[in-house]
Design an enzyme around this catalytic site. Structure first.
Site, PDB file in Angstrom:
ATOM      1  N   GLY A   6     -15.441   2.136   1.155  1.00 44.90           N
ATOM      2  CA  GLY A   6     -16.790   1.772   1.591  1.00 44.90           C
ATOM      3  C   GLY A   6     -17.685   2.967   1.869  1.00 44.90           C
ATOM      4  O   GLY A   6     -18.844   3.015   1.434  1.00 44.90           O
ATOM      5  N   ASP A  43       0.809  -1.213   0.000  1.00 47.40           N
ATOM      6  CA  ASP A  43       0.000   0.000   0.000  1.00 47.40           C
ATOM      7  C   ASP A  43       0.843   1.262   0.000  1.00 47.40           C
ATOM      8  O   ASP A  43       0.343   2.340  -0.318  1.00 47.40           O
ATOM      9  CB  ASP A  43      -0.921   0.000   1.225  1.00 47.40           C
ATOM     10  CG  ASP A  43      -2.341  -0.414   0.891  1.00 47.40           C
ATOM     11  OD1 ASP A  43      -2.742  -0.254  -0.275  1.00 47.40           O
ATOM     12  OD2 ASP A  43      -3.059  -0.892   1.783  1.00 47.40           O
ATOM     13  N   ASP A  57     -18.385   2.134  12.959  1.00 49.32           N
ATOM     14  CA  ASP A  57     -19.013   1.883  11.662  1.00 49.32           C
ATOM     15  C   ASP A  57     -19.888   3.066  11.268  1.00 49.32           C
ATOM     16  O   ASP A  57     -20.842   3.407  11.977  1.00 49.32           O
ATOM     17  CB  ASP A  57     -19.842   0.598  11.730  1.00 49.32           C
ATOM     18  CG  ASP A  57     -20.243   0.076  10.367  1.00 49.32           C
ATOM     19  OD1 ASP A  57     -20.793   0.863   9.573  1.00 49.32           O
ATOM     20  OD2 ASP A  57     -20.011  -1.117  10.089  1.00 49.32           O
ATOM     21  N   HIS A  95     -10.164   8.110  -0.367  1.00 48.88           N
ATOM     22  CA  HIS A  95     -10.461   6.724  -0.015  1.00 48.88           C
ATOM     23  C   HIS A  95     -11.024   6.737   1.397  1.00 48.88           C
ATOM     24  O   HIS A  95     -10.288   6.890   2.374  1.00 48.88           O
ATOM     25  CB  HIS A  95      -9.197   5.875  -0.090  1.00 48.88           C
ATOM     26  CG  HIS A  95      -9.408   4.448   0.326  1.00 48.88           C
ATOM     27  ND1 HIS A  95      -9.490   3.409  -0.579  1.00 48.88           N
ATOM     28  CD2 HIS A  95      -9.561   3.888   1.550  1.00 48.88           C
ATOM     29  CE1 HIS A  95      -9.692   2.279   0.073  1.00 48.88           C
ATOM     30  NE2 HIS A  95      -9.737   2.554   1.376  1.00 48.88           N
ATOM     31  N   GLY A 134     -13.143   4.879   4.277  1.00 55.48           N
ATOM     32  CA  GLY A 134     -13.682   3.644   4.814  1.00 55.48           C
ATOM     33  C   GLY A 134     -13.317   3.549   6.279  1.00 55.48           C
ATOM     34  O   GLY A 134     -13.079   4.565   6.945  1.00 55.48           O
ATOM     35  N   GLU A 175     -17.991   5.290  -1.434  1.00 49.46           N
ATOM     36  CA  GLU A 175     -18.814   4.709  -2.488  1.00 49.46           C
ATOM     37  C   GLU A 175     -20.292   4.650  -2.123  1.00 49.46           C
ATOM     38  O   GLU A 175     -21.151   4.759  -3.007  1.00 49.46           O
ATOM     39  CB  GLU A 175     -18.318   3.293  -2.812  1.00 49.46           C
ATOM     40  CG  GLU A 175     -16.930   3.256  -3.436  1.00 49.46           C
ATOM     41  CD  GLU A 175     -16.346   1.856  -3.465  1.00 49.46           C
ATOM     42  OE1 GLU A 175     -17.140   0.884  -3.384  1.00 49.46           O
ATOM     43  OE2 GLU A 175     -15.117   1.716  -3.555  1.00 49.46           O
TER      44      GLU A 175
END
Length: 382
Positions: free
Chosen positions: A313, A135, A268, A193, A195, A316
């Site tokens: 996640g 990464d 979450d 990005h 998530g 998107e």
């Protein structure tokens, strides 16, 4: 992901794609074949997937059941940290594994699990070529000013520098932009990005120029359980005033902070959006604030902005987060189309917007599969 590499010169052909979500806390396995047919969509017994090694065992069992004829020639692994020496995928040897294990202190939430997956794959497929995809590799060509800290230069030489992460995702998005929007790919683009791990990357011509993450995967944006940007004086305070040691501070910053720490409820984003409590709204508000702040800083590093891409996640799937990030950003040339945003279109900017805003689902698995194909091909006779 299980990919067919029968033709070494062709794009890897996906046969099974899946994920195991919420490992250790209500794990769920989902898998489908390339046609979209569902192969698995059910909870797993918590004791069977309490950690990444247990989850991997379930994935391998699924492959063995669905494709018993599959011959595993290569296994590609996402490895978060490659250190200063790895700017490309590499075949894993005992010496490389030992070197990567020494980087576990720099990515304690990821590197041990990544290497546990490698060891499990070595045991399951001892004859296969094992390939590490890093990464950090995508960011290894940063300008020096975006790669260093204002410490004595001897520390830079020892490897204390800004590495950047989520490079496999950024690699995919860069390649996808080249396909669908070559003019935008050639320009100045920020990719968010977002998530459970979150970072942002500024690109020019598809190459990383600057990243919100630095020496470790703690820096930059707040994440599910990680704090993001933090004044180093806070760490000194925790040591001197609270009497905390290194392990206790690491547990606080990596596992008890971020969205979980701010909300007191969950790491979450889906749970926080549904909760609607004051602390949940405040946690979301801080997450969005930091994204907007990084957006401005990265635009300055790029000398302007032509495009913003959401992936990951949250990026998107959360129209709410995308809307809050873009709201009031007309000063930088961004104008969101609310209908496109809520309907999940690829381009979600309004037609008059000077900055194009896109949503591109990332695909780290195909990036890894391509790398495994290429390394495998290097060992084949011509």
């Amino acid at each position: 992901g299980l990919f067919d590499l029968a033709d070494p010169g062709a794009e890897p052909d996906p046969r099974i794609l899946g994920e195991i979500d919420r490992i250790g806390n209500g794990p769920q396995m989902r898998a489908r074949c390339a046609t979209g047919a569902v192969l698995a969509d059910s909870p797993l017994p918590p004791g069977d997937a309490a950690d990444h090694a247990g989850a991997l065992a379930h994935a391998l069992n699924l492959i063995a059941r669905v494709r018993p004829d599959a011959r595993i020639a290569a296994v590609g692994h996402r490895v978060v940290h490659g250190g200063p020496d790895h700017a490309a995928p590499v075949r894993l040897t005992p010496e490389v594994l030992d070197a990567l294990a020494r980087l576990e202190l720099l990515a304690p939430l990821h590197q041990p699990h990544n290497l546990a997956g490698v060891r499990a794959a070595l045991a399951a497929f001892p004859q296969a070529v094992q390939v590490a995809c890093f990464d950090t590799a995508f960011h290894r060509h940063h300008p020096w000013v975006n790669d260093t800290f204002a410490l004595p230069r001897a520390y830079y030489d020892k490897g204390v520098r800004r590495y950047g992460f989520h490079g496999l995702s950024y690699d995919y998005v860069s390649g996808r932009l080249r396909q669908i929007a070559p003019d935008l790919h050639a320009g100045r683009v920020i990719v968010a990005h977002l998530g459970n791990g979150a970072s942002m990357c500024g690109m020019i011509g598809g190459r990383s120029i600057a990243s919100s993450m630095g020496f470790s995967a703690l820096d930059g944006l707040p994440m599910g359980t990680r704090c993001g940007q933090l004044d180093p004086g806070v760490v000194l305070y925790l040591m001197q005033a609270e009497g905390m040691g290194a392990e206790e501070i690491a547990d606080l910053l990596y596992r008890r902070s971020g969205l979980l720490g701010l909300s007191g409820l969950s790491h979450d984003m889906r749970t926080l959006e549904q909760a609607g409590t004051g602390p949940a709204r405040e946690a979301i508000g801080y997450f969005v604030f930091r994204i907007r702040r990084e957006l401005g800083g990265l635009a300055a590093a790029l000398g302007g902005l032509d495009g913003l891409v959401f992936c990951g996640g949250i990026g998107e799937h959360s129209a709410q987060i995308r809307q809050q990030v873009c709201e009031g950003m007309g000063w930088i040339g961004m104008e969101l189309d609310e209908t496109r945003n809520t309907s999940g279109e690829t381009t979600i900017s309004a037609d008059p917007s000077r900055v194009r805003i896109l949503v591109i689902p990332t695909d780290e698995e195909i990036v890894i599969a391509r790398a495994a194909r290429d390394v495998l091909g290097q060992g084949r006779p011509t």
